[in-house]
Design an enzyme around this catalytic site. Structure first.
Site: not given
Length: 437
Positions: A251, A254, A319-320, A353, A413
């Site tokens: 990862q 990235h 995230e992961h 992914d 109302h």
């Protein structure tokens, strides 16, 4: 044993300062596209991507040419991945049910689940043209039932990326554009002289794309604001350092600001993994990127108990989360904050992914504390309705409504309720007063 940090990453404060630098640039681009439309998009594309085609929208012939560029095997691989995404998205869609219930005699409440009409799916193309992002956006929106799906991805090497275009086309995109960055998000969200605006924009991107989505949210819907990719590897001594280091660097490539964190209850595994990361960086072709992320954002944390590991993992809200322990289901049962879990050494984040079928557009920056990632339900609007079928039911609900409006001082109302009590309940309620209990 207290929790130990063998390696620290960059502080959240420093990272937030980086994010603040892009805001003014994005604001200016959005305003430019809003006011000048196609002319602004063309100038920005030439400036940022050195790309000035006659039309940013690809013709059917151009799309077919891109598809022909790929080998039969490559096309089959894309179709396989899309089938996995489609199958899981379809199962998710079937889990979403319309509701209609009679809550009181003569009172019917319900909700309908309806797809968003028009969706734009953005596919990044900076360091890597993310073919898989086409599956995640287009296929999922298609399963949800969106009637118009448009896509955009920047040129790569001075032309559309054939694999990305093929994936968009095979996924079911109705319009395919080759442009990128903030100008692409703005053109699709706001519309131009030649592009009809959409109701929703999804897909990952760099910091400028994420900021554009943040500023546009409200005028359009978005999936989420995705920051740099994140990974957390949770491991015990049932696995080795090579596996941990490989998953961390998988990862970290990235970008230059990808947090990659090891959380373990084995001090020896922690030390061995640090050494193994350094060894792999000597031979990894993308080490120039992954190495910077590991240097600046990598962390190694040693806890004592499983309970401590869960607490630290939930605080990180990654995230992961790759779990490689003797009992990975313990974390499935006990963790609350994560984008996606990858349970056991046989699976990994790259599967998610690229191909396994779950969506890879996931919350970052601790957003996993309050949201999950992109799924078919993100493209669905759940809208309620009500019916009152009898005079008696209207008068009953009206009586309560009248008194509740009086508590709030909302007289008009209350009159909406009172007029129905008068007509359907045959009660004499003076104008502007509440129905007596």
């Amino acid at each position: 044993m207290a929790i130990q940090y063998l390696k620290h990453g960059r502080s959240a404060e420093a990272s937030s300062q980086d994010a603040a630098k892009v805001r003014d640039v994005v604001t200016g681009i959005l305003a430019d596209v809003a006011s000048r439309g196609d002319a602004a998009v063309a100038e920005l594309s030439a400036k940022f991507d050195n790309w000035s085609p006659e039309s940013f929208r690809l013709s059917e012939d151009e799309i077919a040419s891109c598809v022909r560029t790929l080998s039969p095997g490559q096309l089959e691989d894309i179709k396989f991945a899309q089938a996995q995404v489609r199958n899981f998205a379809q199962a998710q869609r079937e889990s979403i049910r319309d509701v209609e219930i009679e809550t009181l005699p003569g009172v019917v409440l319900g909700h309908k689940n309806m797809p968003v009409d028009s969706v734009a799916c953005y596919v990044p193309g900076g360091k890597f043209p993310l073919v898989a992002s086409a599956h995640m956006g287009v296929v999922t929106a298609k399963v949800a039932g969106a009637s118009r799906i448009i896509t955009a991805s920047p040129p790569v090497g001075g032309k559309p990326n054939p694999a990305v275009v093929a994936a968009m086309h095979l996924g079911g995109a109705d319009e395919i554009y080759t442009f990128g960055g903030v100008q692409a998000i703005a053109a699709m969200a706001l519309g131009t002289q030649t592009i009809d605006p959409v109701a929703m924009v999804v897909g990952p991107g760099n910091a400028f794309v994420a900021e554009a989505k943040r500023q546009l949210f409200g005028r359009i819907g978005i999936d989420l604001i995705a920051g740099p990719s994140e990974t957390l590897v949770i491991a015990d001594d049932s696995v080795d350092a090579e596996l941990c280091a490989t998953d961390l660097l998988g990862q970290a490539e990235h970008g230059f600001n990808t947090p990659a964190v090891l959380l373990t209850n084995s001090l020896q595994l922690a030390k061995d993994t640090i050494a193994e990361v350094e060894r792999l960086l000597e031979i990894l072709p993308t080490a120039n990127t992954a190495g910077v992320s590991w240097r600046d954002y990598g962390e190694v944390i040693v806890a004592d108990t499983l309970e401590e590991m869960v607490a630290v993992a939930d605080r990180i809200a990654s995230e992961h989360v790759q779990v490689m322990t003797r009992d990975p289901d313990y974390f499935l049962k006990n963790m609350k904050n994560y984008g996606a879990l990858f349970l056991g050494a046989r699976t990994n984040v790259a599967y998610g992914d690229k191909v396994i079928g779950t969506n890879h557009t996931l919350p970052t920056g601790k957003a996993a504390r309050y949201t999950g990632g992109l799924w078919v339900g993100k493209f669905i609007k759940t809208c309620t309705y009500q019916k009152v079928l009898t005079d008696e039911a209207s008068a009953l609900i009206g009586s309560y409504c009248s008194r509740l409006c009086a508590i709030e001082g909302m007289i008009a109302h209350g009159e909406q309720a009172n007029i129905r009590v008068r007509r359907f309940g045959n009660r004499d309620v003076p104008y502007g007063t509440a129905v007596p209990a």
